[in-house]
Motif scaffolding. Structure first.
Motif, short mmCIF file in Angstrom:
data_model
loop_
_atom_site.label_atom_id
_atom_site.label_comp_id
_atom_site.label_asym_id
_atom_site.label_seq_id
_atom_site.Cartn_x
_atom_site.Cartn_y
_atom_site.Cartn_z
N THR A 58 0.78 -1.29 -0.10
CA THR A 58 -0.01 0.14 0.10
C THR A 58 0.78 1.01 -0.05
N ILE A 59 1.79 1.41 0.79
CA ILE A 59 2.87 2.46 0.80
C ILE A 59 3.54 2.63 -0.53
N PHE A 60 3.51 1.43 -1.47
CA PHE A 60 4.54 1.73 -2.70
C PHE A 60 3.33 2.44 -3.58
N LEU A 61 2.13 1.92 -3.52
CA LEU A 61 1.12 2.55 -4.33
C LEU A 61 0.80 3.90 -3.96
N LEU A 62 0.61 4.29 -2.52
CA LEU A 62 0.65 5.49 -1.87
C LEU A 62 1.68 6.63 -2.42
N ALA A 66 0.82 9.91 -4.34
CA ALA A 66 0.97 11.25 -3.57
C ALA A 66 2.04 12.43 -4.52
N LEU A 67 3.01 11.42 -4.96
CA LEU A 67 4.04 12.15 -5.95
C LEU A 67 3.63 12.32 -7.42
N MET A 68 2.65 11.73 -8.00
CA MET A 68 2.40 11.65 -9.33
C MET A 68 2.20 13.11 -10.01
N ILE A 282 -11.69 4.35 -10.00
CA ILE A 282 -12.38 2.99 -9.65
C ILE A 282 -11.92 1.79 -10.43
N GLN A 283 -11.62 1.94 -11.79
CA GLN A 283 -10.90 0.65 -12.43
C GLN A 283 -9.84 0.34 -11.83
N TRP A 284 -8.90 1.08 -11.23
CA TRP A 284 -7.50 0.48 -10.77
C TRP A 284 -7.77 0.16 -9.26
N LEU A 285 -8.69 0.72 -8.59
CA LEU A 285 -9.12 0.29 -7.29
C LEU A 285 -9.79 -1.23 -7.41
N SER A 409 -5.26 7.55 -10.80
CA SER A 409 -5.31 6.06 -10.93
C SER A 409 -4.56 5.20 -9.76
N ASN A 410 -3.24 5.65 -9.41
CA ASN A 410 -2.44 5.16 -8.59
C ASN A 410 -3.20 5.05 -6.93
#
Length: 471
Positions: A58-62, A66-68, A282-285, A409-410
């Motif tokens: 989750t941290i990786f995805l977060l 957060a930085l995108m 929602i797709q990526w979720l 998305s992320n």
């Protein structure tokens, strides 16, 4: 525009440019899902728990989410190709550090932090360069289709590839595999030319970057804390909402002062783009939520190993690849709105089939029909959603909208893993599995509603680079 019009470039030249961009999206999506089949191996080897591995994922995805937006903004100042290459290098270092990790802390630094930062730097240039280099409508649709197909396949095939590598060589080899792919992308990237020069005079909104990243971190941390402490969860969610409100006030204040904010509020003036962003999230979720839920259930409840878990996910990979490859011909015959709606409907049906068949059968094959439908549904709608958002704006806004699009998305990916994981670790039983899947199906209905509200033929964003294909 300085970029080459792909209508006058050879097919081989376009493939040389597209190959590293699509491969970069593949490896970043792969990184987000391949760890799902290593839950038992990593937790045993590093002396941690299922929840510990979930936190790392989750941290990786977060970090990516957060930085995108800041990552997309940096491309204007330092150049798209330079940010792409720096992101690849940071990612590669993180992969190698993860491969040698002696404990969960080092794994979080390598995988969650460094790979997350690298991804946030390299992914926005993928979409900006594609938009700027592929100026002809058909070529751009085909290019986005290839990139989204590779991204979807990376996410869907991550469990299978990760399972094969873990079963044969160990989980650490999966990170070595990522580093090798990064090396290949770096070699292929020599063919890429940045169509627009960097502008070193562009000021970077550091305050806005800190506020936006902090707000997103607090929100996802609140979801992760749900199974430990309800008051802590509420406190973190409230703090995240307050920080994001502060970020919005900050942006408006900079705009009133005539300064360039991290994210212009004008990006949210397009109803079509706003709805497209909701569908992307929602797709990526759904993709990451289903992937984590099924993988955790198979390994923890049913006792399957990494390779067995990965093989079961083959059905989703096949479905996603098949529908992604059909994205271009479908886009010529059907409106993007229709494709997104059909995608959500098929995905929700797949979740229902997955829930019904798995609860009534002890056999592994019971997962295949539902996963196949989920893969087909997601593959149908990933590319149209990106086209809807990216093509709503001209080339001068591509840095901002690409960062926002990938961040949304992320964020969906991290929310999917956080929500599903929080429900599961509260009690890994058949009941928890059903609760997680039902929650994902309800969220999917929200995506279907957002798709239904899209205009039948959304107007392009006013620039000649806007997508003028079937609405």
């Amino acid at each position: 525009m300085a970029g080459a019009d792909t209508s006058g470039t050879s097919a081989s030249a376009r493939r040389r440019v597209l190959a590293p961009l699509a491969l970069a999206q593949f490896i970043c999506s792969f990184a987000g899902s391949n760890m799902n089949v290593m839950i038992n191996d990593i937790s045993t080897d590093l002396g941690t728990t299922v929840h510990g591995v979930q936190v790392a994922i989750t941290i990786f995805l977060l970090v990516m989410a957060a930085l995108m937006i800041p990552g997309g903004k940096l491309t204007d100042r330092y150049g798209r190709k330079r940010c792409f290459l720096v992101g690849l290098a940071v990612y590669g270092v993180g992969a190698l550090l993860s491969a040698a990790a002696p404990g969960l802390g080092t794994l979080i630094v390598g995988n969650s932090i460094l790979e997350g930062i690298g991804t946030a730097l390299l992914i926005p240039p993928v979409y900006i360069l594609t938009t700027l280099l592929f100026t002809e409508t058909t070529a751009r649709v085909r290019a986005f289709g290839a990139i989204m197909a590779m991204g979807g396949v990376g996410a869907a095939a991550g469990p299978l590839i990760g399972g094969l590598i873990t079963w044969s060589l160990g989980w650490r080899a999966a990170f070595v595999f990522q580093a090798l792919i990064i090396a290949v992308i770096l070699m292929l990237s020599r063919h890429i030319e940045d169509p627009l020069p960097p502008d070193p005079t562009r000021r970077f909104d550091t305050g806005g970057a800190v506020l936006s990243a902090s707000g997103l971190v607090f929100v996802v941390m609140g979801i992760l804390a749900a199974d430990d402490n309800g008051w802590l969860m509420l406190g973190l969610l409230l703090l995240g909402a307050l920080v994001l409100a502060w970020f919005l006030a900050w942006v408006r204040a900079r705009e009133r002062a005539g300064e360039e904010p991290l994210l212009s509020t004008n990006l949210f003036h397009s109803r079509t783009s706003n709805l497209g962003l909701v569908t992307q999230n929602i797709q990526w979720l759904l993709l990451m939520g289903v992937s984590f839920t099924v993988a955790a259930y198979l390994q923890v409840v049913r006792g399957y190993n990494a390779i067995e878990t990965g093989v079961i996910f083959t059905a989703a990979t096949v479905g996603l690849l098949a529908s992604s490859l059909a994205a271009e011909p479908l886009a010529k015959r059907r409106q993007q709105r229709t494709l997104i709606m059909v995608g959500f409907a098929v995905t929700i049906a797949g979740i229902g089939v997955l829930l019904g068949m798995v609860s009534g059968s002890p056999h592994a094959w019971a997962f295949a029909p539902g996963l196949l439908l989920i893969g087909l549904g997601l593959g149908v709608m990933l590319t149209p959603s990106v086209n809807v958002v990216q093509s709503s704006f001209g080339e001068e806004r591509q840095g901002e909208i690409s960062g926002l699009s990938r961040s949304v998305s992320n964020l969906g990916s991290s929310l999917g893993t956080a929500v599903a994981g929080t429900i599961l670790v509260a009690g890994l039983t058949t009941g928890a599995y059903a609760a997680a899947m039902i929650t994902l199906a309800v969220v999917g209905l929200g995506g279907l509603l957002a798709a239904a509200l899209l205009p039948h033929r959304p107007a392009p964003g006013g620039a000649r680079t806007g997508h003028h294909g079937p609405g």
